[in-house]
Design an enzyme around this catalytic site. Structure first.
Site, PDB file in Angstrom:
ATOM      1  N   ARG A 247       6.536   3.188   1.478  1.00  0.00           N
ATOM      2  CA  ARG A 247       7.430   3.453   0.358  1.00  0.00           C
ATOM      3  C   ARG A 247       8.871   3.398   0.852  1.00  0.00           C
ATOM      4  O   ARG A 247       9.191   3.894   1.933  1.00  0.00           O
ATOM      5  CB  ARG A 247       7.156   4.834  -0.254  1.00  0.00           C
ATOM      6  CG  ARG A 247       5.893   4.921  -1.096  1.00  0.00           C
ATOM      7  CD  ARG A 247       6.051   4.171  -2.405  1.00  0.00           C
ATOM      8  NE  ARG A 247       4.880   4.319  -3.270  1.00  0.00           N
ATOM      9  CZ  ARG A 247       3.841   3.505  -3.269  1.00  0.00           C
ATOM     10  NH1 ARG A 247       3.811   2.496  -2.416  1.00  0.00           N
ATOM     11  NH2 ARG A 247       2.834   3.691  -4.105  1.00  0.00           N
ATOM     12  N   ASP A 271       8.772  -4.014   3.631  1.00  0.00           N
ATOM     13  CA  ASP A 271       8.156  -4.578   2.438  1.00  0.00           C
ATOM     14  C   ASP A 271       8.484  -3.745   1.212  1.00  0.00           C
ATOM     15  O   ASP A 271       8.071  -4.090   0.110  1.00  0.00           O
ATOM     16  CB  ASP A 271       6.638  -4.646   2.627  1.00  0.00           C
ATOM     17  CG  ASP A 271       5.931  -5.324   1.474  1.00  0.00           C
ATOM     18  OD1 ASP A 271       6.290  -6.485   1.175  1.00  0.00           O
ATOM     19  OD2 ASP A 271       5.037  -4.705   0.862  1.00  0.00           O
ATOM     20  N   GLU A 276      13.142  -0.891  -6.590  1.00  0.00           N
ATOM     21  CA  GLU A 276      12.534  -2.228  -6.608  1.00  0.00           C
ATOM     22  C   GLU A 276      12.498  -2.769  -8.031  1.00  0.00           C
ATOM     23  O   GLU A 276      12.011  -2.075  -8.930  1.00  0.00           O
ATOM     24  CB  GLU A 276      11.122  -2.159  -6.037  1.00  0.00           C
ATOM     25  CG  GLU A 276      11.116  -1.742  -4.574  1.00  0.00           C
ATOM     26  CD  GLU A 276       9.745  -1.403  -4.043  1.00  0.00           C
ATOM     27  OE1 GLU A 276       9.596  -1.315  -2.806  1.00  0.00           O
ATOM     28  OE2 GLU A 276       8.811  -1.211  -4.849  1.00  0.00           O
ATOM     29  N   HIS A 298       7.568  -6.275  -1.608  1.00  0.00           N
ATOM     30  CA  HIS A 298       6.473  -5.346  -1.906  1.00  0.00           C
ATOM     31  C   HIS A 298       5.161  -6.095  -2.154  1.00  0.00           C
ATOM     32  O   HIS A 298       4.484  -5.908  -3.174  1.00  0.00           O
ATOM     33  CB  HIS A 298       6.818  -4.463  -3.105  1.00  0.00           C
ATOM     34  CG  HIS A 298       6.059  -3.156  -3.098  1.00  0.00           C
ATOM     35  ND1 HIS A 298       6.629  -1.963  -3.455  1.00  0.00           N
ATOM     36  CD2 HIS A 298       4.781  -2.864  -2.766  1.00  0.00           C
ATOM     37  CE1 HIS A 298       5.731  -0.995  -3.368  1.00  0.00           C
ATOM     38  NE2 HIS A 298       4.594  -1.523  -2.937  1.00  0.00           N
TER      39      HIS A 298
END
Length: 331
Positions: A247, A271, A276, A298
């Site tokens: 996260r 990632d 986001e 992600h």
């Protein structure tokens, strides 16, 4: 919007199921239909101000990242189950659900291959400077080298390196298993600020000081938010790579960029970001073009195999709830 009905069991209570963000699963992923009588409505995406309207009359909500707040729940008296199409449930006000008798379920075990593989893809690319060498080839540096190879950037093996793992769940354990195959020495970090957690753990400060690579596999909670910040980066004596496929909020992004600029760490493979898609001015995006930084959108969780497993388990969770025996309940 996709709307479907199943009348396989006439006479049973009709379950209205609303999927708020179907677009978070790839289009090639099949979503099997529950066997019980139901109405399924799928929306590609849902904004915060559309949540209540779209869930009106629904007994079951499916969400991946769309937040369901206490204020929304106050206006959704028929809602009985929130089926989260992911492992993380920080988008749900779970206390409010408990107070209202709403069950929250999540997905478990589906990412045991895809997230660790992505973790090692980032790790290998950065340790071996693949991005930098690829850029050199595209810019003609190899052609100008005058010999069969050249050494513009350091190349480091994983074998013999110490891997600090923050998070000792299924994914952290799988990462450790793969690390041992590479000949790495995995260390599970004791929870920050806690001691005496047993022989599995290495003290937090020791992991920071001795790791060549640090990889994060923790949930995002009030206790873990911002767990890596300036003080932690300054304590990393071996200038490790930082890998985060968990996260974004677990790492202070401004402090991470400072650590890159100051040379306290040697690189970062992320990632996940705190917002986001990236918010304007996200500090990590300012350095995303550097060869020692890799940012992916992600997708560590998102192999086709993992997504299909997730989709199947999602419907199984819903079916178990309707049958009166809920599974994967988040406490």
């Amino acid at each position: 919007m996709i709307h479907a009905q199943n009348h396989a069991q006439q006479g049973k209570t009709m379950q209205k199921i609303v999927f708020l963000d179907r677009e978070t699963l790839a289009p090639q992923i099949r979503l099997k239909r529950p066997a019980f009588e139901h109405e399924l409505i799928e929306f590609d995406r849902t904004t915060p101000d559309e949540v209540v309207t779209r869930l009106a009359g629904a007994s079951i909500a499916i969400t991946n990242k769309v937040a369901i707040t206490a204020e929304a729940l106050d206006r959704l008296p028929e809602l009985k189950l929130i089926a989260v199409a992911a492992t993380g449930t920080d988008c749900i006000d779970k206390s409010a659900c408990e107070q209202r008798g709403i069950v929250v379920s999540n997905i478990r075990g589906y990412a045991v291959n895809t997230v660790p593989e992505h973790t090692f893809a980032l790790m290998l690319a950065l340790r071996r400077n693949l991005v930098a060498y690829r850029d050199d080839v595209l810019e003609g540096e190899w052609q100008k080298a005058g010999q069969f190879c050249f050494f513009n950037h350091p190349i480091r093996d994983l074998g013999g390196a110490t891997l600090g793992i923050i998070g000792e769940g299924v994914l952290g354990q799988r990462v450790a298993e793969i690390a041992r195959v590479f000949g790495m020495r995995p260390l599970f970090a004791a929870h920050k600020g806690r001691e005496g957690l047993g022989p599995l753990y290495t003290p937090w400060d020791d992991v920071l000081a001795t790791s060549d690579v640090i990889t994060i596999h923790s949930p995002l909670t009030p206790n873990t938010r911002g767990m890596l910040s300036t003080a932690e980066f300054r304590a990393m004596k071996k200038k490790p790579l930082i890998i985060n496929t968990a996260r974004g909020g677990l790492v202070d992004e401004a402090a991470l960029v400072e650590a890159l600029d100051e040379g306290w760490i040697s690189g970062a493979g992320f990632d996940v970001l705190s917002t986001e898609p990236p918010a304007p001015g996200n500090p990590l995006m300012r350095v995303a073009g550097r060869p020692n930084v890799i940012v992916t959108p992600h997708v560590a969780w998102a192999s086709d195999e993992a997504q299909q497993t997730l989709a199947d388990q999602l419907i199984d969770n819903i079916a178990a709830f309707v049958a009166g025996a809920p599974v994967n309940v988040v406490r």
